[in-house]
Design an enzyme around this catalytic site. Structure first.
Site, PDB file in Angstrom:
ATOM      1  N   TYR A 144      41.203  43.927  38.380  1.00  0.00           N
ATOM      2  CA  TYR A 144      42.098  43.814  39.528  1.00  0.00           C
ATOM      3  C   TYR A 144      42.079  42.373  40.027  1.00  0.00           C
ATOM      4  O   TYR A 144      41.019  41.785  40.212  1.00  0.00           O
ATOM      5  CB  TYR A 144      41.637  44.749  40.653  1.00  0.00           C
ATOM      6  CG  TYR A 144      42.479  44.682  41.908  1.00  0.00           C
ATOM      7  CD1 TYR A 144      43.802  45.123  41.914  1.00  0.00           C
ATOM      8  CD2 TYR A 144      41.949  44.182  43.093  1.00  0.00           C
ATOM      9  CE1 TYR A 144      44.572  45.074  43.073  1.00  0.00           C
ATOM     10  CE2 TYR A 144      42.709  44.128  44.262  1.00  0.00           C
ATOM     11  CZ  TYR A 144      44.011  44.570  44.243  1.00  0.00           C
ATOM     12  OH  TYR A 144      44.775  44.520  45.380  1.00  0.00           O
ATOM     13  N   ASP A 239      38.172  35.235  37.436  1.00  0.00           N
ATOM     14  CA  ASP A 239      38.380  35.771  38.773  1.00  0.00           C
ATOM     15  C   ASP A 239      37.010  36.177  39.305  1.00  0.00           C
ATOM     16  O   ASP A 239      36.497  37.255  39.001  1.00  0.00           O
ATOM     17  CB  ASP A 239      39.340  36.963  38.729  1.00  0.00           C
ATOM     18  CG  ASP A 239      39.549  37.585  40.110  1.00  0.00           C
ATOM     19  OD1 ASP A 239      38.856  37.158  41.061  1.00  0.00           O
ATOM     20  OD2 ASP A 239      40.395  38.479  40.224  1.00  0.00           O
ATOM     21  N   LYS A 267      36.012  37.024  49.158  1.00  0.00           N
ATOM     22  CA  LYS A 267      34.930  37.867  49.692  1.00  0.00           C
ATOM     23  C   LYS A 267      33.734  37.069  50.257  1.00  0.00           C
ATOM     24  O   LYS A 267      33.814  36.629  51.402  1.00  0.00           O
ATOM     25  CB  LYS A 267      34.522  38.892  48.642  1.00  0.00           C
ATOM     26  CG  LYS A 267      35.727  39.801  48.302  1.00  0.00           C
ATOM     27  CD  LYS A 267      35.423  41.017  47.450  1.00  0.00           C
ATOM     28  CE  LYS A 267      36.584  41.973  47.424  1.00  0.00           C
ATOM     29  NZ  LYS A 267      37.462  41.850  46.272  1.00  0.00           N
TER      30      LYS A 267
HETATM   31  C1  LIG Z   1      39.016  41.850  45.996  1.00  0.00           C
HETATM   32  C2  LIG Z   1      39.486  41.231  44.749  1.00  0.00           C
HETATM   33  C3  LIG Z   1      40.716  40.539  44.662  1.00  0.00           C
HETATM   34  C4  LIG Z   1      41.718  40.559  45.774  1.00  0.00           C
HETATM   35  O1  LIG Z   1      41.251  39.954  46.926  1.00  0.00           O
HETATM   36  P1  LIG Z   1      41.970  40.305  48.333  1.00  0.00           P
HETATM   37  O2  LIG Z   1      41.257  39.403  49.294  1.00  0.00           O
HETATM   38  O3  LIG Z   1      41.727  41.753  48.565  1.00  0.00           O
HETATM   39  O4  LIG Z   1      43.407  39.971  48.185  1.00  0.00           O
HETATM   40  C5  LIG Z   1      41.006  39.880  43.499  1.00  0.00           C
HETATM   41  N1  LIG Z   1      40.167  39.882  42.463  1.00  0.00           N
HETATM   42  C6  LIG Z   1      38.983  40.533  42.491  1.00  0.00           C
HETATM   43  C7  LIG Z   1      38.084  40.486  41.317  1.00  0.00           C
HETATM   44  C8  LIG Z   1      38.618  41.237  43.626  1.00  0.00           C
HETATM   45  O5  LIG Z   1      37.462  41.918  43.634  1.00  0.00           O
END
Ligand SMILES: *Cc1c(COP(=O)(O)O)cnc(C)c1O
Length: 429
Positions: A144, A239, A267
């Protein structure tokens, strides 16, 4: 546990907000339940509006790595707030936070702050396309990268939870340049590079998957992606929105000693406030506006309150034994789960790294989203209900990782393992 007030608040919210929530997984629908409305948190614990206390293993999806409402972070945030909420222009704190992050990620020379992981990944893709002058992109099933259009293909997290293969409202033409491969399948990716010679701009990957449950990369997989990208002139994007500063200081790339071309973070770098970033080699990053022709901007980007939270969070997290402590309590939890499972004849896989972990009720080793989907959802639901009703706040989906914080104590883990033991015993019957 009684959740009378929560139930009423949920009813009210559903008349005001689609599904009553501002992010789909929060409905607890995947586990046939409804959300506890949370009133406050402190350290490893949260309290709901009915006065129930939970040991938290979501921790704002990993962002709150020091624990809830850490005194020093709260002080920094209040101090910043008193100076003004934001000015829409440059402040020194942005350089302080940038410097701190860059020093942890040797593969990054420059970074740009944005407000969410979604934005960071969306911009990284645009930058990779602008830089390589190619259009195609490879992503992995169950990974994701936020909810921007071209990345909403075979995505994990809430989309896996709610079984939406991709979203409606995304025109086919937006995703026809997104190629999808199974995680941990290097040959599949090699094949894609053969089929689309000279057209692939980038691979984007969660180096340790956290949005399909917790899935570890097989030895050689990420190294292989690095090699393929180098050979074919494509960019490798890690990511690390979830894994950055969560697995270790410097994220998965430091742990595995692999240098991606671009990295996205989120995060933890805001310690719970909305801030994210993308960064990489200066030569690539300088293609971003205002230096280059790849456009990106944001009214709230580098917001001073979020920046203050990030600076203080990373300052405290940067102390020597932080990750040893995170790993140690994570392992203690995982060992406890495995032992409780074996004592009760329950087949469970439990794995983790740094302050992040996951479990699957699976017969065979899970190394892809496809494997994860074959694991036992009914067992997971029973497990979730059992722990939730005993005051352990667990991700309400099979397809989410779990998170610990520096505020989690040995006593928290002992208590949690006891709860899990009781739940497993009940599940066995
Ligand atoms: C949480 C997450 C996102 C998206 O971040 P948001 O701040 O919710 O838009 C993208 N990539 C990874 C791996 C994530 O865990």
């Amino acid at each position: 546990m009684k959740r009378v007030v929560s139930k009423e608040m949920y009813r009210v919210a559903q008349n005001l907000i689609p599904g009553g929530v501002n992010s789909p997984v929060r409905t607890f629908r995947a586990v046939d339940d409804f959300p506890a409305f949370i009133e406050r948190g402190k350290g490893s614990c949260i309290w709901d509006v009915d006065g129930n206390k939970y040991i938290d293993y979501i921790m704002s999806w990993g962002a709150v790595v020091l624990g809830h409402a850490h005194d020093e972070v709260v002080d920094s945030v209040c101090e910043a707030a008193r100076k003004g909420f934001g000015f829409g222009t440059a402040t020194q704190g942005e350089s302080v936070l940038a410097e701190r992050i860059l020093s942890a990620f040797p593969a990054m020379d420059l970074l740009r702050f944005v407000s969410s992981g979604t934005e960071a990944c969306m911009t990284a893709i645009r930058l990779a396309r602008g830089y390589t002058k190619r259009d195609k992109l490879i992503k992995f099933t169950g990974n994701y990268h936020g909810h921007s259009d071209s990345l909403l293909v075979a995505a994990g997290s809430g989309l896996a939870t709610l079984s939406i293969p991709s979203s409606t409202g995304v025109p086919q033409s937006f995703i026809e340049n997104t190629l999808v491969a199974p995680f941990n399948n290097l040959n599949y990716v090699k094949e894609l590079f053969q089929q689309h010679k000279g057209q692939i701009a980038a691979i984007i990957v969660e180096p340790f998957v956290g949005n399909a449950g917790f899935i570890r990369p097989n030895k050689g997989f990420l190294e292989g992606l690095r090699e393929l990208c180098t050979d074919h002139g494509a960019l490798l994007i890690f990511d690390e929105v979830m894994t950055g500063f969560r697995l270790c200081w410097g994220g998965a790339q430091t742990l595995l000693n692999i240098a991606p071309d671009l990295t996205t973070l989120g995060k933890v770098i805001g310690g719970g406030l909305p801030i994210a970033a993308l960064g990489g080699k200066g030569e690539i990053m300088s293609h971003l506006a205002p230096l280059g022709s790849v456009y990106q901007a944001g009214t709230l980007s580098g917001n001073p309150i979020a920046v203050a939270s990030g600076i203080k969070t990373l300052e405290i997290l940067g102390k020597e034994d932080s990750y040893a402590k995170l790993s140690q309590i994570t392992q203690k939890l995982l060992n406890g789960i495995l032992e409780a499972a074996s004592q009760n004849g329950i087949k469970v896989q439990a794995d983790g790294e740094g302050g992040m972990f996951g479990i699957f009720f699976a017969q065979e080793h899970v190394e892809s989203f496809e494997d994860a989907k074959r694991s036992d959802l009914e067992m997971f639901k029973a497990f979730f209900k059992g722990v939730f009703n005993r005051g352990v706040y667990w991700a309400p989906s099979l397809f989410e990782a779990g998170f610990l914080s520096l505020a989690h104590s040995d006593a928290d883990i002992v208590k949690t393992v006891q709860v899990i033991h009781d739940v497993f015993r009940e599940m066995k019957q």
